[in-house]
Design an enzyme around this catalytic site. Structure first.
Site, PDB file in Angstrom:
ATOM      1  CG  ASP A  35      43.327  25.253   9.442  1.00 27.67           C
ATOM      2  OD1 ASP A  35      43.566  24.617   8.015  1.00 27.67           O
ATOM      3  OD2 ASP A  35      44.120  25.266  10.939  1.00 27.67           O
ATOM      4  CE  LYS A  56      37.733  15.757   7.656  1.00 30.93           C
ATOM      5  NZ  LYS A  56      37.769  14.398   8.096  1.00 30.93           N
ATOM      6  N   GLY A  87      45.252  27.068  12.349  1.00 29.72           N
ATOM      7  CA  GLY A  87      44.988  27.994  13.395  1.00 29.72           C
ATOM      8  C   GLY A  87      45.651  28.169  14.500  1.00 29.72           C
ATOM      9  N   GLY A  88      45.814  28.657  15.859  1.00 23.97           N
ATOM     10  CA  GLY A  88      46.892  28.824  16.702  1.00 23.97           C
ATOM     11  C   GLY A  88      48.590  28.793  15.756  1.00 23.97           C
ATOM     12  CG  ASP A  89      53.381  27.531  16.244  1.00 25.37           C
ATOM     13  OD1 ASP A  89      53.049  28.725  16.843  1.00 25.37           O
ATOM     14  OD2 ASP A  89      53.629  26.537  15.990  1.00 25.37           O
ATOM     15  CB  ALA A 118      44.514  26.549  21.388  1.00 24.22           C
ATOM     16  CG  MET A 169      42.411  18.193  18.089  1.00 19.33           C
ATOM     17  SD  MET A 169      43.780  17.131  17.195  1.00 19.33           S
ATOM     18  CE  MET A 169      45.124  17.670  17.156  1.00 19.33           C
TER      19      MET A 169
HETATM   20  N1  SAH Z   1      47.517  24.462  15.770  1.00 20.31           N
HETATM   21  C1  SAH Z   1      46.415  24.384  16.948  1.00 20.31           C
HETATM   22  C2  SAH Z   1      45.931  23.181  17.446  1.00 20.31           C
HETATM   23  C3  SAH Z   1      44.974  22.800  16.303  1.00 20.31           C
HETATM   24  S1  SAH Z   1      44.500  21.262  16.865  1.00 20.31           S
HETATM   25  C4  SAH Z   1      47.021  25.456  18.257  1.00 20.31           C
HETATM   26  O1  SAH Z   1      47.999  25.734  18.088  1.00 20.31           O
HETATM   27  O2  SAH Z   1      46.487  26.060  19.274  1.00 20.31           O
HETATM   28  C5  SAH Z   1      42.575  21.833  16.787  1.00 20.31           C
HETATM   29  C6  SAH Z   1      42.459  21.589  18.931  1.00 20.31           C
HETATM   30  O3  SAH Z   1      43.413  23.164  19.260  1.00 20.31           O
HETATM   31  C7  SAH Z   1      40.706  21.747  19.014  1.00 20.31           C
HETATM   32  O4  SAH Z   1      40.945  20.313  19.507  1.00 20.31           O
HETATM   33  C8  SAH Z   1      41.355  22.224  21.027  1.00 20.31           C
HETATM   34  O5  SAH Z   1      41.425  21.272  21.404  1.00 20.31           O
HETATM   35  C9  SAH Z   1      42.282  23.023  20.654  1.00 20.31           C
HETATM   36  N2  SAH Z   1      41.676  24.518  20.228  1.00 20.31           N
HETATM   37  C10 SAH Z   1      41.865  25.560  19.014  1.00 20.31           C
HETATM   38  N3  SAH Z   1      41.136  26.474  18.758  1.00 20.31           N
HETATM   39  C11 SAH Z   1      40.914  26.940  20.088  1.00 20.31           C
HETATM   40  C12 SAH Z   1      40.306  27.575  21.158  1.00 20.31           C
HETATM   41  N4  SAH Z   1      39.982  28.814  21.010  1.00 20.31           N
HETATM   42  N5  SAH Z   1      40.206  27.276  22.866  1.00 20.31           N
HETATM   43  C13 SAH Z   1      40.200  26.406  23.137  1.00 20.31           C
HETATM   44  N6  SAH Z   1      40.485  24.966  22.287  1.00 20.31           N
HETATM   45  C14 SAH Z   1      41.431  25.437  20.945  1.00 20.31           C
END
Ligand code: SAH
Length: 255
Positions: A35, A56, A87-89, A118, A169
């Site tokens: 990503d 994106k 990103g994230g999980d 996040a 989001m």
């Molecule tokens: N799978 C990801 C989420 C993807 S959707 C997860 O588990 O975190 C993308 C959204 O995640 C962003 O619009 C925002 O709301 C959040 N996000 C991702 N990284 C972030 C961060 N470092 N700080 C705050 N919000 C974050």
């Protein structure tokens, strides 16, 4: 080649929040599809791999997603270890299910490696537990974001019914979120904390209430942000205000 595709959570941003399992897979990877939001230091762990940026920010475009699915399937025919770094999980607002469905349909083996999402990184940073014994027994993870042709769903009702919520989001829609949640029955005075770029040095937090949130919408934000709603953020907001007052006072007295 009979490759395996790993859907790997990269965590919220800070490279050292990556799991050991993820780091080891990156070292073994032949190809990595990552990503745009994933930190460069994490991508760089994949020393042997060719690296392909896909999606994106908040990649929501379904054609783009179909293209990613196809690239994963094609890569598994050419490489032994394919990593899809998200990103994230991967299993929370990450479109992992669409990738899994494509891999299953093509008979390709896959494994999912969890990452720090996040909202949990943001709660850690605030020092505010998302649940509180005796008072906050539920937390709902929602997004107001809808794709083309999707209905808006029941995200607002589920936030209204839970003791607290984490909205993904949603930062660009603060005004609408505030209006919809108040209409759904959340008291206007409900505390709100918006955490931008959780886990990263440039992170910022804004404390507000549901009714005042639209005023802060302008200050928000260039980076990804989580919006928290819930009574547990009131104490944290007061503490932040006291810290700010102390800092202002000591700046005035020239110390
Ligand atoms: N799978 C990801 C989420 C993807 S959707 C997860 O588990 O975190 C993308 C959204 O995640 C962003 O619009 C925002 O709301 C959040 N996000 C991702 N990284 C972030 C961060 N470092 N700080 C705050 N919000 C974050």
């Amino acid at each position: 080649m009979n490759g395996i595709v790993y859907l790997v959570g990269a965590g919220p941003g800070a490279p050292d929040l990556l799991t050991l399992r993820a780091a080891r897979l990156l070292e073994r990877a032949d190809i990595v599809f990552h990503d745009a939001l994933v930190h460069a230091e994490i991508v760089a762990l994949a020393t042997r791999a060719s690296k392909v940026a896909v999606g994106k920010r908040c990649g929501k475009h379904s054609t783009a997603q179909k293209f990613i699915n196809k690239r994963l399937v094609d890569a598994a025919a050419l490489h032994e270890v394919v990593v899809r770094l998200k990103g994230g999980d991967p299993m929370l607002f990450g479109r992992a299910q669409e990738e899994i469905a494509a891999l299953e349909a093509a008979g390709i083996r896959y494994e999912v490696v969890p990452g720090v999402t996040a909202a949990l990184a943001a709660a850690a940073q605030l020092g505010t537990s998302l649940t509180q014994r005796g008072s906050v027994r539920s937390v709902t993870f929602v997004t107001p974001r809808v794709g083309d042709g999707e209905s808006t769903g029941t995200w607002a009702q589920s936030v209204a019914a839970a003791d607290s919520g984490a909205i993904y989001m949603g930062a660009g829609q603060a005004e609408i979120i505030s209006a919809i949640l108040i209409a759904a029955g959340k008291p206007p005075s409900t505390p709100v904390a918006v955490v931008e770029n959780a886990s990263l040095p440039e992170s910022r937090t804004i404390f507000s209430t549901l009714e005042a949130l639209p005023q802060f919408a302008q200050q928000i934000l260039n980076g990804p942000a989580v919006i928290f709603i819930g009574p547990q953020f009131r104490a944290r907001a007061r503490a932040a205000q006291r810290e700010q007052e102390r800092a202002d006072a000591s700046a005035r007295s020239g110390r």
